[in-house]
Scaffold this motif. Structure first.
Motif, PDB file in Angstrom:
ATOM      1  N   PHE A  69       0.826  -1.214   0.000  1.00 41.31           N
ATOM      2  CA  PHE A  69       0.000   0.000   0.000  1.00 41.31           C
ATOM      3  C   PHE A  69       0.864   1.269   0.000  1.00 41.31           C
ATOM      4  O   PHE A  69       0.581   2.231  -0.716  1.00 41.31           O
ATOM      5  CB  PHE A  69      -0.932  -0.006   1.219  1.00 41.31           C
ATOM      6  N   LEU A  70       1.925   1.250   0.799  1.00 41.08           N
ATOM      7  CA  LEU A  70       2.768   2.451   0.914  1.00 41.08           C
ATOM      8  C   LEU A  70       3.805   2.539  -0.209  1.00 41.08           C
ATOM      9  O   LEU A  70       4.464   3.570  -0.367  1.00 41.08           O
ATOM     10  CB  LEU A  70       3.471   2.473   2.286  1.00 41.08           C
ATOM     11  N   GLY A  71       3.950   1.468  -0.969  1.00 40.30           N
ATOM     12  CA  GLY A  71       4.895   1.474  -2.093  1.00 40.30           C
ATOM     13  C   GLY A  71       6.338   1.468  -1.632  1.00 40.30           C
ATOM     14  O   GLY A  71       7.196   2.155  -2.199  1.00 40.30           O
ATOM     15  N   THR A  72       6.617   0.666  -0.598  1.00 33.80           N
ATOM     16  CA  THR A  72       7.974   0.616  -0.041  1.00 33.80           C
ATOM     17  C   THR A  72       8.581  -0.777  -0.244  1.00 33.80           C
ATOM     18  O   THR A  72       8.053  -1.578  -1.017  1.00 33.80           O
ATOM     19  CB  THR A  72       7.940   0.963   1.459  1.00 33.80           C
ATOM     20  N   GLU A  73       9.676  -1.061   0.463  1.00 28.84           N
ATOM     21  CA  GLU A  73      10.342  -2.360   0.306  1.00 28.84           C
ATOM     22  C   GLU A  73      10.016  -3.342   1.434  1.00 28.84           C
ATOM     23  O   GLU A  73      10.034  -4.554   1.243  1.00 28.84           O
ATOM     24  CB  GLU A  73      11.868  -2.150   0.257  1.00 28.84           C
ATOM     25  N   ASP A  74       9.757  -2.824   2.624  1.00 32.74           N
ATOM     26  CA  ASP A  74       9.482  -3.702   3.761  1.00 32.74           C
ATOM     27  C   ASP A  74       8.815  -2.871   4.861  1.00 32.74           C
ATOM     28  O   ASP A  74       8.910  -1.636   4.855  1.00 32.74           O
ATOM     29  CB  ASP A  74      10.795  -4.315   4.292  1.00 32.74           C
ATOM     30  N   ALA A 127      -6.781   7.235  10.228  1.00 31.41           N
ATOM     31  CA  ALA A 127      -7.687   6.859   9.130  1.00 31.41           C
ATOM     32  C   ALA A 127      -7.801   5.342   8.965  1.00 31.41           C
ATOM     33  O   ALA A 127      -8.849   4.825   8.587  1.00 31.41           O
ATOM     34  CB  ALA A 127      -7.203   7.486   7.827  1.00 31.41           C
ATOM     35  N   LEU A 128      -6.708   4.631   9.236  1.00 31.03           N
ATOM     36  CA  LEU A 128      -6.668   3.194   8.929  1.00 31.03           C
ATOM     37  C   LEU A 128      -7.291   2.356  10.055  1.00 31.03           C
ATOM     38  O   LEU A 128      -6.685   1.417  10.571  1.00 31.03           O
ATOM     39  CB  LEU A 128      -5.228   2.754   8.642  1.00 31.03           C
ATOM     40  N   GLY A 129      -8.492   2.692  10.436  1.00 32.05           N
ATOM     41  CA  GLY A 129      -9.229   1.902  11.420  1.00 32.05           C
ATOM     42  C   GLY A 129      -9.308   2.539  12.790  1.00 32.05           C
ATOM     43  O   GLY A 129     -10.249   2.308  13.544  1.00 32.05           O
ATOM     44  N   GLY A 130      -8.300   3.319  13.141  1.00 32.85           N
ATOM     45  CA  GLY A 130      -8.393   4.127  14.361  1.00 32.85           C
ATOM     46  C   GLY A 130      -8.204   3.384  15.674  1.00 32.85           C
ATOM     47  O   GLY A 130      -8.419   3.957  16.739  1.00 32.85           O
ATOM     48  N   ALA A 131      -7.785   2.118  15.627  1.00 33.99           N
ATOM     49  CA  ALA A 131      -7.658   1.380  16.892  1.00 33.99           C
ATOM     50  C   ALA A 131      -6.316   1.696  17.549  1.00 33.99           C
ATOM     51  O   ALA A 131      -6.249   2.500  18.482  1.00 33.99           O
ATOM     52  CB  ALA A 131      -7.810  -0.116  16.646  1.00 33.99           C
ATOM     53  N   SER A 132      -5.268   1.066  17.073  1.00 39.49           N
ATOM     54  CA  SER A 132      -3.917   1.362  17.567  1.00 39.49           C
ATOM     55  C   SER A 132      -2.932   0.644  16.667  1.00 39.49           C
ATOM     56  O   SER A 132      -3.322  -0.102  15.775  1.00 39.49           O
ATOM     57  CB  SER A 132      -3.740   0.916  19.018  1.00 39.49           C
ATOM     58  N   GLY A 133      -1.659   0.849  16.934  1.00 40.24           N
ATOM     59  CA  GLY A 133      -0.627   0.224  16.104  1.00 40.24           C
ATOM     60  C   GLY A 133      -0.036   1.216  15.135  1.00 40.24           C
ATOM     61  O   GLY A 133      -0.684   2.176  14.722  1.00 40.24           O
ATOM     62  N   GLY A 134       1.246   0.998  14.814  1.00 43.18           N
ATOM     63  CA  GLY A 134       1.929   1.855  13.853  1.00 43.18           C
ATOM     64  C   GLY A 134       2.988   1.041  13.150  1.00 43.18           C
ATOM     65  O   GLY A 134       3.101  -0.176  13.371  1.00 43.18           O
ATOM     66  N   CYS A 135       3.762   1.682  12.313  1.00 41.41           N
ATOM     67  CA  CYS A 135       4.796   0.913  11.609  1.00 41.41           C
ATOM     68  C   CYS A 135       5.928   1.799  11.129  1.00 41.41           C
ATOM     69  O   CYS A 135       5.791   3.018  11.019  1.00 41.41           O
ATOM     70  CB  CYS A 135       4.199   0.170  10.418  1.00 41.41           C
ATOM     71  N   VAL A 136       7.065   1.136  10.870  1.00 40.61           N
ATOM     72  CA  VAL A 136       8.159   1.730  10.107  1.00 40.61           C
ATOM     73  C   VAL A 136       8.170   1.001   8.774  1.00 40.61           C
ATOM     74  O   VAL A 136       8.164  -0.235   8.731  1.00 40.61           O
ATOM     75  CB  VAL A 136       9.518   1.530  10.812  1.00 40.61           C
ATOM     76  N   SER A 137       8.165   1.753   7.680  1.00 36.55           N
ATOM     77  CA  SER A 137       8.124   1.142   6.357  1.00 36.55           C
ATOM     78  C   SER A 137       9.160   1.855   5.490  1.00 36.55           C
ATOM     79  O   SER A 137       9.340   3.064   5.611  1.00 36.55           O
ATOM     80  CB  SER A 137       6.723   1.331   5.767  1.00 36.55           C
ATOM     81  N   GLY A 138       9.854   1.122   4.631  1.00 35.73           N
ATOM     82  CA  GLY A 138      10.841   1.807   3.804  1.00 35.73           C
ATOM     83  C   GLY A 138      11.884   0.875   3.255  1.00 35.73           C
ATOM     84  O   GLY A 138      11.597  -0.299   2.958  1.00 35.73           O
ATOM     85  N   ARG A 139      13.127   1.376   3.117  1.00 37.79           N
ATOM     86  CA  ARG A 139      14.231   0.565   2.581  1.00 37.79           C
ATOM     87  C   ARG A 139      14.403  -0.678   3.442  1.00 37.79           C
ATOM     88  O   ARG A 139      14.427  -0.575   4.685  1.00 37.79           O
ATOM     89  CB  ARG A 139      15.523   1.372   2.569  1.00 37.79           C
ATOM     90  N   LYS A 140      14.575  -1.831   2.788  1.00 35.18           N
ATOM     91  CA  LYS A 140      14.519  -3.079   3.553  1.00 35.18           C
ATOM     92  C   LYS A 140      15.630  -3.210   4.598  1.00 35.18           C
ATOM     93  O   LYS A 140      15.411  -3.758   5.676  1.00 35.18           O
ATOM     94  CB  LYS A 140      14.487  -4.289   2.616  1.00 35.18           C
ATOM     95  N   GLU A 141      16.797  -2.644   4.294  1.00 30.86           N
ATOM     96  CA  GLU A 141      17.896  -2.740   5.272  1.00 30.86           C
ATOM     97  C   GLU A 141      17.575  -1.923   6.530  1.00 30.86           C
ATOM     98  O   GLU A 141      17.908  -2.335   7.649  1.00 30.86           O
ATOM     99  CB  GLU A 141      19.219  -2.235   4.666  1.00 30.86           C
ATOM    100  N   LEU A 142      16.935  -0.760   6.324  1.00 31.38           N
ATOM    101  CA  LEU A 142      16.607   0.097   7.460  1.00 31.38           C
ATOM    102  C   LEU A 142      15.524  -0.552   8.321  1.00 31.38           C
ATOM    103  O   LEU A 142      15.573  -0.504   9.554  1.00 31.38           O
ATOM    104  CB  LEU A 142      16.141   1.475   6.961  1.00 31.38           C
TER     105      LEU A 142
END
Lengths: 415, 83
Positions: free
Chosen positions: A106-111, A250-265
């Protein structure tokens, strides 16, 4: 040290100081699911009052969507209530992997790596990837969780004036001697509602050999043509090195987050980020609901399109009636009042009119920049917006600020 | 001393005030406690002082209290110039 009367008194005095400064925050009990129409008990013990909610981050109206609730219920039945573990011991189920894969797409990233919240993602990400030879260069209006994350990191810190690309360029020139330069920004700024100039930031990053970090919590799901975020809006999909975002808006509003991006990072975060390593896994019920949210937002842009329409209707209405708002396109629409007491008084009167909004003032925003932050949702229908505008017109008229400029409001109420 | 104050004030206005801000800063305006300069942004001020006046300010001396007004910053510069 015992919790003696003297110790108790000293803490009580601190609380009194917060009250005297007008900064004491009180919770309001909501007796219904999150929605455009909610029932609120305020002050405590009062009878429930039905109000229209203009201060939730429920941008897509998915916080209580029946399909999301049902998916969460199925997750509860098939994967249980909790896992009693951090991720890397025995807290990773198949659905955690599925959700991370779906977020990456969805975010168009690597991991992608899930965190208990985006606050946790921001607290852990910088320390995991940067060292003392590196520099973090942040927009001066980034979210408090980023500030906390930067404090926990050994890398050097600098800032640039809000969205000022000339100033950012100067800073990038200043720091050419560092090993890694990381430009840090929100995608949509939570208090002003404006969008980062990510296309220009990416161009500067290329010119001065820097990486780009974006917290897209107030954008994921609805900014950009298909709702992927500020990077889609600015035409730089796949060019952001690190994105953090939340499932709590926006994505459901419950809880949780993420780091998304270059796979090594992302992998470095999996190995080193302390909030990931030392806090519990995201509960299965949340993960199952979030996967359904991604199904819904990937299937149609109907909700983000409605939100866009609502935003335009609301912004146009406020401007036409003569209120001073921060310009922009996002569903965060701050009504500028400059004076802290005026913001509080108007928010209280609007509540009496059945409109739930909150006044923001220093230290949440800069001194003399007090405001009522309104937020739109796809859950709002036109009649909600019309009632909201009617109430704003009535209350603003009471305080004599319709059609008044910043200078005039300042003369009437001070800063 | 006056020369230091003038140069520091000029830098503070250029570096920390937004272009559309109408706030007035004087030599005794509270910069840190007044919310004009945050602790992260102090880094650039310290770097400016060190480069312009060819001094080294140890982190322990670059406290929010010592950087809280142009008056105090100028006094700090004088102290390190003499050291």
């Amino acid at each position: 040290m015992a919790y003696s009367n003297e110790v108790r008194d000293s803490f009580s005095k601190e609380l009194d100081g917060i009250r005297e400064a007008g900064l004491f925050k009180e919770e309001r009990w909501i007796k219904s699911p999150q929605a455009a129409d909610i029932e609120v008990e305020f002050p405590a013990g009062a009878e429930g009052k039905k109000v229209i909610n203009f201060c939730a981050n429920n941008y897509l109206g998915l916080s209580n969507h029946p399909d999301v609730v049902e998916a969460a219920r199925i997750g509860l039945g098939t994967r249980g209530y909790g896992l009693s573990s951090v991720r890397f011991i025995c807290g990773t189920q198949d659905i955690h992997g599925h959700l991370e894969h779906r977020l990456t797409e969805f975010l168009g990233t690597e991991d992608t790596l899930l965190f208990p919240s985006c606050m946790d993602a921001n607290a852990g990400v910088f320390e995991a990837i940067l060292g003392d030879q590196d520099i973090m260069i942040a927009d001066r209006l980034v979210h408090a969780s980023i500030v906390d994350g930067m404090r926990l990191c050994k890398a050097m810190r600098d800032t640039y004036k809000h969205s000022n690309m000339e100033h950012l360029e100067e800073k990038l020139q200043d720091h050419q001697d560092k090993r890694i330069r990381l430009i840090i920004t929100d995608g949509v700024f939570s208090m002003d509602g404006d969008l980062a100039k990510l296309d220009e930031i990416v161009a500067l990053a290329e010119k001065y050999d820097a990486m780009v970090f974006v917290d897209d919590s107030h954008a994921s799901g609805f900014i950009g043509k298909t709702g992927r975020g500020t990077h889609e809006h600015c035409g730089v999909l796949s060019q952001i090195d690190i994105i953090t975002t939340t499932l709590g808006k926006a994505l459901g509003g419950a809880s949780g987050g993420c780091v998304s991006g270059r796979k090594e990072l992302v992998e470095l975060c999996r190995q080193r980020a302390r909030p990931y390593l030392f806090s519990n896994t995201v509960a299965p019920v949340i993960v199952s609901g979030a996967i359904k949210v991604l199904d819904l937002v990937s299937a149609t842009t109907e909700r983000r399109d409605k939100l866009e329409w609502n935003t335009k209707f609301w912004r146009d209405g406020l401007v036409k009636m003569g209120l001073d708002i921060k310009a922009g396109d996002s569903p965060i629409v701050p009504v500028m009042l400059y004076n802290a007491k005026l913001a509080q008084d108007m928010a209280r009167d609007l509540y009496e009119e059945g409109i739930y909004v909150v006044g923001f003032f220093f230290p949440v925003v800069a001194k003399g920049q007090a405001r009522i932050r309104t937020q739109l949702s796809a859950a709002h229908d036109q009649h909600h917006l019309e009632k909201g505008l009617e109430a704003f017109a009535k209350v603003a008229d009471k305080y004599g600020i319709l059609g008044k400029s910043k200078k005039e409001i300042k003369e009437m109420y001070g800063l | 001393m006056e020369e230091y104050k003038k140069a520091i004030l000029e830098y503070v206005i250029k570096e920390y005030l937004e272009d559309d801000e109408d706030e007035e800063i004087t030599y005794d305006t509270e910069l840190i406690s007044g919310g004009i300069v945050d602790s992260f942004s102090m880094v650039s001020l310290k770097r400016f002082l060190e480069n312009k006046y060819d001094i080294q300010i140890p982190d322990a001396d670059a406290s929010p209290e010592a950087f809280d007004s142009v008056d105090k910053i100028a006094a700090l510069v004088v102290r390190f110039k003499q050291a």
